[in-house]
Design an enzyme around this catalytic site. Structure first.
Site, short mmCIF file in Angstrom:
data_model
loop_
_atom_site.label_atom_id
_atom_site.label_comp_id
_atom_site.label_asym_id
_atom_site.label_seq_id
_atom_site.Cartn_x
_atom_site.Cartn_y
_atom_site.Cartn_z
N ARG A 190 -25.15 -28.34 7.77
CA ARG A 190 -25.27 -27.04 8.24
C ARG A 190 -24.32 -26.30 7.09
NH1 ARG A 190 -24.76 -29.58 13.20
NH2 ARG A 190 -26.48 -29.28 14.57
N TYR A 202 -39.32 -31.01 14.07
CA TYR A 202 -39.79 -31.23 12.63
C TYR A 202 -41.18 -32.08 12.49
CZ TYR A 202 -35.25 -29.59 11.28
OH TYR A 202 -33.91 -28.86 11.15
N ARG A 232 -31.71 -26.94 4.74
CA ARG A 232 -31.16 -28.23 5.81
C ARG A 232 -32.67 -28.76 6.45
NH1 ARG A 232 -27.89 -30.56 10.10
NH2 ARG A 232 -28.58 -29.97 11.88
N HIS A 287 -27.94 -33.77 15.87
CA HIS A 287 -28.57 -33.32 16.91
C HIS A 287 -28.08 -34.00 18.33
CE1 HIS A 287 -32.08 -31.27 14.56
NE2 HIS A 287 -31.14 -30.52 14.60
N HIS A 310 -29.76 -22.33 5.43
CA HIS A 310 -30.29 -23.11 6.53
C HIS A 310 -31.62 -23.77 6.19
CE1 HIS A 310 -29.47 -24.85 10.32
NE2 HIS A 310 -30.41 -24.56 10.92
N LYS A 362 -21.46 -29.51 15.56
CA LYS A 362 -21.21 -28.69 16.69
C LYS A 362 -20.41 -29.67 17.85
CE LYS A 362 -25.16 -25.52 16.20
NZ LYS A 362 -26.42 -25.18 16.39
#
Length: 297
Positions: A152, A278, A246, A269, A243, A175
């Site tokens: 990111r 995806y 990515r 994730h 983004h 994150k």
């Protein structure tokens, strides 16, 4: 057959870019190659030597013929737009007015991954527009991290100077302060190392690796604006954002057979459901290719 020698005009153009325009070494090489290709094509197209006076007579038909020749070699829309921009700059340097030729038509803005060639063209265009060579190296390195490692933009700009010296992998904090390990392609590693060598600011272990022009932390808005300008110049869709690089990293890996669980780890994730989007993107892309290419579609 004798080896091809660089045309003196192309050599002068490259020297001007490096000395007077202070372009990066990568840009100088790319633009030098474009000028040399154009001059070689015109010499064959016109059947004679090409100098400044000959270039002054270049026509719209001549330039269209050159671009058709390049497109026949597999040049995509974004790369063709970049080639045309470089040609215009070279002709202006040589004292020749560039004939009016429109760039490639902009594609419809639909959700799809950015093609690898368009990623490179985008990153090169962003680097070309940088005011200083070290800023060009910085922007190139950041965009290579987004596409080549799936980071990111916030993760890339949060990397501390302590990641140097680089190895074959990189520890990334994403994150929820979760750390993951991502592999570094040689090209990505070389881009970061090139930036580190050129940065005028000392790279401190506990401070951000990527710096703004005045030495502070690099603001992500600067990269977003640079990408927005490049996609406009290259005729790429509005969805071509930092983004999106990515997303393209993930989609291209999946399309080449990457395991969904492995992709989840690479992207950081927390849930596999986030990664599964995806599979839909890739299926949609394949269906689009089928509809346009299959003789019975």
């Amino acid at each position: 057959m004798s080896a091809h020698l660089p045309h003196p005009l192309a050599v002068d153009w490259a020297a001007h870019l490096a000395r007077d325009r202070r372009r990066s070494a990568h840009t100088v090489r790319a633009y030098h190659a474009t000028a040399d290709r154009l001059l070689a094509f015109l010499a064959e197209h016109w059947g004679g030597a090409v100098d400044r006076s000959a270039l002054a007579a270049i026509s719209t038909a001549d330039l269209r013929a050159y671009l058709a020749h390049r497109r026949g070699g597999g040049l995509g829309n974004a790369s063709a737009a970049r080639e045309l921009s470089a040609v215009r700059g070279f002709l202006a340097f040589a004292g020749a007015a560039a004939p009016p030729v429109k760039g490639p038509r902009k594609p419809r803005s639909i959700p799809r991954p950015v093609a690898p060639a368009d990623v490179v063209a985008l990153a090169e265009d962003v680097a070309d527009e940088a005011r200083e060579p070290w800023l060009a190296a910085r922007d190139w390195a950041v965009l290579m991290l987004l596409y080549g490692a799936g980071l990111r933009i916030g993760e890339a700009l949060a990397l501390p100077g302590g990641v140097l010296p680089l190895g074959e992998t990189l520890a990334v904090t994403g994150k929820r302060a979760k750390t993951r390990i991502v592999p570094l392609l040689p090209q990505v590693r070389a881009a970061i190392e090139s930036y580190a060598r050129q940065s005028p600011w000392p790279i401190m272990r506990d401070e951000p690796l990527f710096r703004g022009a005045k030495g502070g932390p690099l603001d992500p808005a600067i990269i977003r604006r640079a990408v927005q300008g490049a996609r406009t110049r290259l005729g790429l869709g509005e969805r071509t954002t930092p983004h999106a690089l990515r997303h393209s990293f993930a989609t291209h890996l999946l399309g080449r057979g990457a395991d969904l669980r492995a992709l989840q780890e690479l992207l950081g994730h927390a849930s596999l459901a986030s990664t599964q989007i995806y599979t839909a993107v890739d299926a949609a892309h394949l269906l689009d290719v089928y509809r346009h290419a299959h003789p019975r579609a």
